[in-house]
Design a protein around this motif. Structure first.
Motif, PDB file in Angstrom:
ATOM      1  N   CYS A  13     -34.318 -23.794   1.972  1.00 14.75           N
ATOM      2  CA  CYS A  13     -34.696 -24.180   3.334  1.00 14.75           C
ATOM      3  C   CYS A  13     -36.093 -24.794   3.330  1.00 14.75           C
ATOM      4  CB  CYS A  13     -34.646 -22.977   4.269  1.00 14.75           C
ATOM      5  SG  CYS A  13     -35.631 -21.572   3.719  1.00 14.75           S
ATOM      6  N   SER A  35     -26.916 -17.711   5.042  1.00 13.88           N
ATOM      7  CA  SER A  35     -27.752 -18.756   4.472  1.00 13.88           C
ATOM      8  C   SER A  35     -29.212 -18.415   4.711  1.00 13.88           C
ATOM      9  CB  SER A  35     -27.421 -20.120   5.095  1.00 13.88           C
ATOM     10  OG  SER A  35     -27.656 -20.091   6.482  1.00 13.88           O
ATOM     11  N   ASN A  37     -32.967 -18.775   6.105  1.00 14.27           N
ATOM     12  CA  ASN A  37     -33.504 -19.256   7.368  1.00 14.27           C
ATOM     13  C   ASN A  37     -34.985 -18.928   7.436  1.00 14.27           C
ATOM     14  OD1 ASN A  37     -34.142 -18.521  10.489  1.00 14.27           O
ATOM     15  ND2 ASN A  37     -32.711 -20.220  10.331  1.00 14.27           N
ATOM     16  N   ARG A 194     -31.511 -15.679  13.602  1.00 13.55           N
ATOM     17  CA  ARG A 194     -31.380 -17.122  13.512  1.00 13.55           C
ATOM     18  C   ARG A 194     -32.341 -17.876  14.437  1.00 13.55           C
ATOM     19  NH1 ARG A 194     -27.393 -19.363  10.527  1.00 13.55           N
ATOM     20  NH2 ARG A 194     -26.710 -17.934   8.922  1.00 13.55           N
ATOM     21  N   THR A 246     -31.741 -25.141  13.454  1.00 17.66           N
ATOM     22  CA  THR A 246     -31.776 -25.678  12.093  1.00 17.66           C
ATOM     23  C   THR A 246     -30.393 -25.790  11.471  1.00 17.66           C
ATOM     24  OG1 THR A 246     -32.143 -23.444  11.225  1.00 17.66           O
ATOM     25  CG2 THR A 246     -34.089 -24.784  11.705  1.00 17.66           C
ATOM     26  N   GLU A 247     -29.392 -25.162  12.097  1.00 19.33           N
ATOM     27  CA  GLU A 247     -28.033 -25.196  11.558  1.00 19.33           C
ATOM     28  C   GLU A 247     -27.036 -25.273  12.709  1.00 19.33           C
ATOM     29  OE1 GLU A 247     -27.153 -22.131   8.566  1.00 19.33           O
ATOM     30  OE2 GLU A 247     -29.276 -21.605   8.641  1.00 19.33           O
ATOM     31  N   SER A 461     -21.639 -29.470   9.768  1.00 16.47           N
ATOM     32  CA  SER A 461     -22.996 -29.121   9.351  1.00 16.47           C
ATOM     33  C   SER A 461     -23.886 -30.349   9.192  1.00 16.47           C
ATOM     34  CB  SER A 461     -22.958 -28.341   8.036  1.00 16.47           C
ATOM     35  OG  SER A 461     -22.318 -29.100   7.012  1.00 16.47           O
TER      36      SER A 461
END
Length: 489
Positions: A13, A35, A37, A194, A246-247, A461
């Motif tokens: 990241c 994932s 972050n 998140r 961010t995602e 994505s």
């Protein structure tokens, strides 16, 4: 959350402007979520000073005190963007604030007052304990605090509870606890794993709420930030910008409140009647694809999955109105405007469903998204949100079909055929609607269990980067248009 250190070069990241021994971030590794972050956030002057002195101490291990005017203030000036996400101050009044902060906070800083200069150092010289939310730990420990071999590089989880709720001391044994004081964590910085505020307004019929963040590139934002004359007055919307995740994940605000979203925001569980949740990103052109897996679906429950525009009703199933299209678990029926037609066999627990949308680009299509900068800002729980009024009936009258567009659904890698053709123009978001206690997990890519082989597509994505680029350009255009206009408000 796993309390492990990681090399910055080993992370996938983007860390942005970063320096060692920071306190103004939140990090979750792959052990704690699906994932990595990394999220930067505002920092108090005490946190900024702690970070500055710690880094000066690391660069000069033989020294304990550092000059306020010659070393600490210049370090903060040079590394402001790394120390906090708060816009850089232009005036020098914050120099006095730094002095007052370090003199007052005797639990963290010690002072050496020379006739010619004023120097400060850290009460606790153990730099391995410096990380997010470490100030209360350092204050309670004092100089006798001993370092443990396993230090913390991530923010410990916030435990919900009353004022006297206990929390484990990071790096210590399970029996060692400290009391978290009410002021230790500011309400505006309480973020879920998140990065979205824990307490936020939900989109509802008639209004939508979009999280805003300061736009440091906006014209004259320094004048607004430093002027006391703005107290009690509306904040100009163009000084902020839309916060972008961010995602691609399930949106926390763009859902029916009764739906339960998992911590990684890739799984949702229903409750009672049909209700819907949309993803954080949508698409308006091109071919896109995402997958869902049916994890749980009791006999009295059902699901409808598909695509929905932002005006689709959340307290109803996907496919209820003109803004959404769906595929139902029972009998495999497809729905649009509450009209069901036979489409395929039903799907059940364990099935992996793929959803493909193809939206041709039109010559007259607007290239840039709405920046929200012309909308009013409202404050909720220490965060600002753009408030947008939904014009459902007006929008429905203007809706036109997009020639050549279509939606195709897949079951365990096998195409079920084209479900819808010539869908209405607009921005479509992945949408999940559940009836009773069904549970679904989503996969927005780039790696899919059953990637389709008969069509070309992009994983959902990939929509993040494209959308951020468009919004950046749109924000820049609005900033240019408002150059010198702050005095008008």
């Amino acid at each position: 959350m796993c309390l492990r250190f990681y090399h910055a070069k080993c992370l996938t990241c983007d860390l942005g402007a970063s320096i060692p021994f920071m306190t103004n971030y939140q990090f979750f590794c792959k052990r704690c979520g699906s994932s990595e972050n990394f999220t930067k956030r505002p920092a108090s002057f005490s946190q900024m000073c702690l970070t500055a002195v710690a880094n000066l101490a690391a660069l000069n291990p033989e020294r304990k005190f550092f000059s306020k005017d010659k070393e600490i203030i210049p370090y903060v000036e040079i590394n402001w963007e790394s120390l906090t996400t708060t816009p850089r101050r232009v005036k020098t009044t914050w120099h006095t604030t730094i002095t007052k902060t370090m003199i007052k906070d005797t639990g963290i800083f010690c002072c050496q007052d020379d006739s010619s200069d004023q120097s400060f150092g850290l009460v606790n010289q153990d730099l391995t304990k410096i990380g997010p939310n470490c100030e209360s730990l350092l204050r309670s420990s004092g100089p006798a605090f001993k370092a443990e071999p396993k230090a913390v590089a991530v923010e410990p989880p916030i435990v919900k509870g009353g004022r006297g709720t206990k929390r484990k001391t990071v790096g210590d044994g399970p029996s060692s606890t400290i009391r978290q004081r009410r002021g230790d964590v500011a309400g505006g910085t309480r973020l879920i794993p998140r990065g979205y505020p824990l307490e936020h307004p939900f989109n509802k019929d008639g209004y939508r709420y979009i999280l805003a963040e300061p736009d440091v590139h906006a014209p004259n934002w320094q004048a607004f930030d430093d002027s006391i004359e703005w107290a009690g007055k509306p904040i100009p919307g163009f000084l902020y910008r839309k916060y972008l995740e961010t995602e691609v994940m399930l949106a926390l605000h763009d859902r029916a409140p009764q739906l339960k979203i998992s911590d990684d925001r890739l799984s949702v569980t229903g409750d009672k009647g049909y209700s819907m949740v949309r993803a954080t990103y949508g698409v308006s052109k091109g071919a896109w694809y995402y997958e869902v897996t049916i994890d749980e679906m009791p006999s009295d429950s059902a699901t409808r999955i598909g695509w929905s525009q932002s005006l689709g009703i959340l307290q109803a199933p996907c496919g209820y109105d003109k803004f959404s299209y769906s595929w139902r678990s029972r009998k495999g029926t497809r729905f649009h405007q509450s009209k069901g037609c036979h489409y395929s066999e039903e799907y059940k627990v364990g099935d992996v469903l793929g959803l493909h949308i193809s939206l041709p680009e039109e010559e007259q299509e607007s290239l840039l998204p709405n920046t929200c900068k012309d909308m009013p800002l409202v404050k909720f729980k220490s965060h600002l949100y753009y408030e947008e009024k939904d014009l459902v009936s007006e929008t429905e009258k203007k809706m036109q079909p997009l020639s050549g567009s279509q939606m195709t659904f897949y079951k365990n890698g096998e195409s079920q055929g084209v479900a819808f053709k010539d869908v209405f123009k607009g921005v479509y978001y992945p949408a999940i609607s559940l009836y009773k206690n069904a549970t679904i997990s989503v996969n927005f890519g780039p790696n899919f269990k059953h990637p389709p082989k008969d069509i070309k597509y992009k994983a959902m994505s990939e929509a993040v980067e494209e959308t951020i680029i468009k919004h950046t350009l749109a924000d820049a255009i609005v900033d240019i248009e408002h150059e010198g206009q702050l005095s008008e408000f």
